[in-house]
Write a protein that holds these residues in place. Structure first.
Motif, PDB file in Angstrom:
ATOM      1  N   LEU A 151      57.594  63.977  82.492  1.00 27.52           N
ATOM      2  CA  LEU A 151      56.303  64.219  83.118  1.00 27.52           C
ATOM      3  C   LEU A 151      55.320  64.267  81.900  1.00 27.52           C
ATOM      4  CD1 LEU A 151      58.002  67.381  84.268  1.00 27.52           C
ATOM      5  CD2 LEU A 151      56.597  66.300  85.923  1.00 27.52           C
ATOM      6  N   TYR A 152      53.856  64.275  82.099  1.00 25.73           N
ATOM      7  CA  TYR A 152      52.963  64.095  81.205  1.00 25.73           C
ATOM      8  C   TYR A 152      52.050  65.442  81.483  1.00 25.73           C
ATOM      9  CZ  TYR A 152      49.224  62.590  77.965  1.00 25.73           C
ATOM     10  OH  TYR A 152      48.388  62.459  77.016  1.00 25.73           O
ATOM     11  N   HIS A 153      51.587  66.193  80.541  1.00 34.57           N
ATOM     12  CA  HIS A 153      50.797  67.189  80.510  1.00 34.57           C
ATOM     13  C   HIS A 153      49.291  66.794  79.916  1.00 34.57           C
ATOM     14  CE1 HIS A 153      48.860  71.044  80.323  1.00 34.57           C
ATOM     15  NE2 HIS A 153      49.982  71.500  81.482  1.00 34.57           N
ATOM     16  N   ARG A 154      48.342  66.725  81.055  1.00 33.29           N
ATOM     17  CA  ARG A 154      47.025  66.095  80.624  1.00 33.29           C
ATOM     18  C   ARG A 154      46.307  67.271  79.243  1.00 33.29           C
ATOM     19  NH1 ARG A 154      44.439  65.419  85.926  1.00 33.29           N
ATOM     20  NH2 ARG A 154      45.553  67.533  86.336  1.00 33.29           N
ATOM     21  N   ASN A 155      46.349  68.300  79.528  1.00 38.13           N
ATOM     22  CA  ASN A 155      45.747  69.346  78.677  1.00 38.13           C
ATOM     23  C   ASN A 155      46.429  69.207  77.265  1.00 38.13           C
ATOM     24  OD1 ASN A 155      43.872  69.979  80.747  1.00 38.13           O
ATOM     25  ND2 ASN A 155      45.428  71.780  81.358  1.00 38.13           N
ATOM     26  N   LEU A 156      47.869  69.215  77.176  1.00 36.32           N
ATOM     27  CA  LEU A 156      48.510  69.257  76.104  1.00 36.32           C
ATOM     28  C   LEU A 156      48.643  67.650  75.295  1.00 36.32           C
ATOM     29  CD1 LEU A 156      51.419  71.550  77.055  1.00 36.32           C
ATOM     30  CD2 LEU A 156      49.804  72.171  75.473  1.00 36.32           C
ATOM     31  N   ARG A 157      48.077  66.759  76.389  1.00 37.00           N
ATOM     32  CA  ARG A 157      48.424  65.371  75.796  1.00 37.00           C
ATOM     33  C   ARG A 157      49.501  65.070  75.155  1.00 37.00           C
ATOM     34  NH1 ARG A 157      44.518  62.285  76.000  1.00 37.00           N
ATOM     35  NH2 ARG A 157      45.294  60.960  74.228  1.00 37.00           N
ATOM     36  N   SER A 158      50.861  65.470  76.101  1.00 35.19           N
ATOM     37  CA  SER A 158      52.194  65.701  75.506  1.00 35.19           C
ATOM     38  C   SER A 158      53.189  65.064  76.616  1.00 35.19           C
ATOM     39  CB  SER A 158      52.862  66.759  75.074  1.00 35.19           C
ATOM     40  OG  SER A 158      51.804  67.421  74.038  1.00 35.19           O
ATOM     41  N   LEU A 159      54.104  64.163  76.362  1.00 33.47           N
ATOM     42  CA  LEU A 159      55.121  64.003  77.305  1.00 33.47           C
ATOM     43  C   LEU A 159      55.880  65.267  77.310  1.00 33.47           C
ATOM     44  CD1 LEU A 159      56.143  60.558  75.949  1.00 33.47           C
ATOM     45  CD2 LEU A 159      55.198  60.858  78.196  1.00 33.47           C
TER      46      LEU A 159
END
Length: 315
Positions: free
Chosen positions: A188-196
């Motif tokens: 997944l990708y977390h938009r707020n964290l900008r992390s995979l």
């Protein structure tokens, strides 16, 4: 109450309002619901008032009907707003008694050691201590691949359960390095964290070796997939249960950010009851067909199970 004192006044008011506002739902029933809404929330905590004020009307009616405790109502209202729950999903969580079943256990992760302070705080908010996967409708044990497939089939529900900001990239995500192939269960990708975010599913209890495998996967993701402007990849290991102290020891000296959480597969009680009764009924019908072909030697068993269905005493 709707048929008693004031019913005539409400009907007349409804008719007058329909003339004035033809596009607004002002039926007598809805007016009574508005009265119930006011009486239910007029003296509650302002935080709950603000939540129900932005909650869609049909979800509010469901809360009024099913939930009487203010703290419980706030829990469901906040979840419905944050995670975009539909009315059906909200009903499912209320039936599953998610408010009382949610485990308020310490979260298990090493984010504060593996990430910068601000990012660690955001990652902590992202991770739950427990995830409810009751929407999968499972009533028997499954293998990890089957659990993964069920989650992919209902990926929209799964992403909602994970929380805000997640975007699904793929399952069995292939990573190739040094002439070898590796596969991440769900990426997944977390938009707020900008992390995979790599997610690994485990059917049984937590085992320390899961951390080493996830640490390796995160190293590959950072080396092969992470963009220069993105933050370090984060791992989540989902297990049937975990011992917090075992997790704490396993995460010692691990330099990649990893969180370990539990999941629940329990269905709402009424739904589980219906599924069990259906299984008994189907079993009985199949047995009756066998009786016609091979005699009546099992008739006593069928009769006994039929009584279970009629009485509802399936326990």
């Amino acid at each position: 109450m709707e048929r008693g004192h004031g019913a005539g006044v409400v009907k007349r008011l409804s008719a007058d309002l329909k003339l004035k506002f033809p596009d607004i739902g002002v039926s007598p029933r809805n007016l009574w619901h508005m009265k119930r809404f006011y009486e239910r929330y007029c003296h509650v905590d302002p935080k709950l008032q603000r939540c129900v004020a932005v909650l869609p009307w049909r979800r509010n009616l469901l809360l009024i009907e099913k939930v009487t405790d203010d703290k419980e109502a706030l829990y469901y209202a906040e979840k419905a707003i944050q995670l975009g729950w539909t009315r059906d999903i909200l009903l499912n969580y209320i039936k599953a008694d998610a408010f009382n079943n949610e485990k308020h256990l310490p979260k298990s992760h090493n984010f504060s050691e593996a990430l910068p302070e601000v990012l660690a705080e955001q990652a902590d908010e992202m991770l739950k201590s427990s995830y409810n996967l009751g929407f999968l409708g499972l009533i028997q044990s499954v293998k990890e691949k089957e659990l993964e497939q069920r989650l992919i089939e209902k990926i929209k529900h799964f992403v909602l359960e994970l929380g805000r900001g997640f975007t699904f990239i793929g399952n069995q995500y292939r990573l190739e390095y040094n002439g070898k192939e590796y596969f991440v269960d769900i990426l997944l990708y977390h938009r707020n964290l900008r992390s995979l975010v790599a997610l690994e599913l485990k059917i049984g209890s937590f085992k320390p070796e899961y951390v080493g495998k996830m640490n390796f996967y995160l190293g590959l993701l950072d080396k092969l997939e992470k963009q220069p402007d993105e933050n370090p990849s984060i791992g989540i290991i989902l297990c049937a249960d975990k011992d917090h102290l075992d997790v704490e020891i396993a995460l010692q000296d691990i330099n990649k950010p990893i969180g370990i959480a539990e999941y629940q597969l329990l269905l709402p009680t009424e739904e589980l009851k219906n599924l069990v009764l259906k299984e008994i009924k189907d079993s009985n019908e199949e047995q009756l067909m066998i009786n016609k072909q091979f005699g009546n030697w099992t008739s006593q068993f069928v009769t006994s199970n039929s009584q279970l269905i009629n009485t509802g005493n399936y326990e």
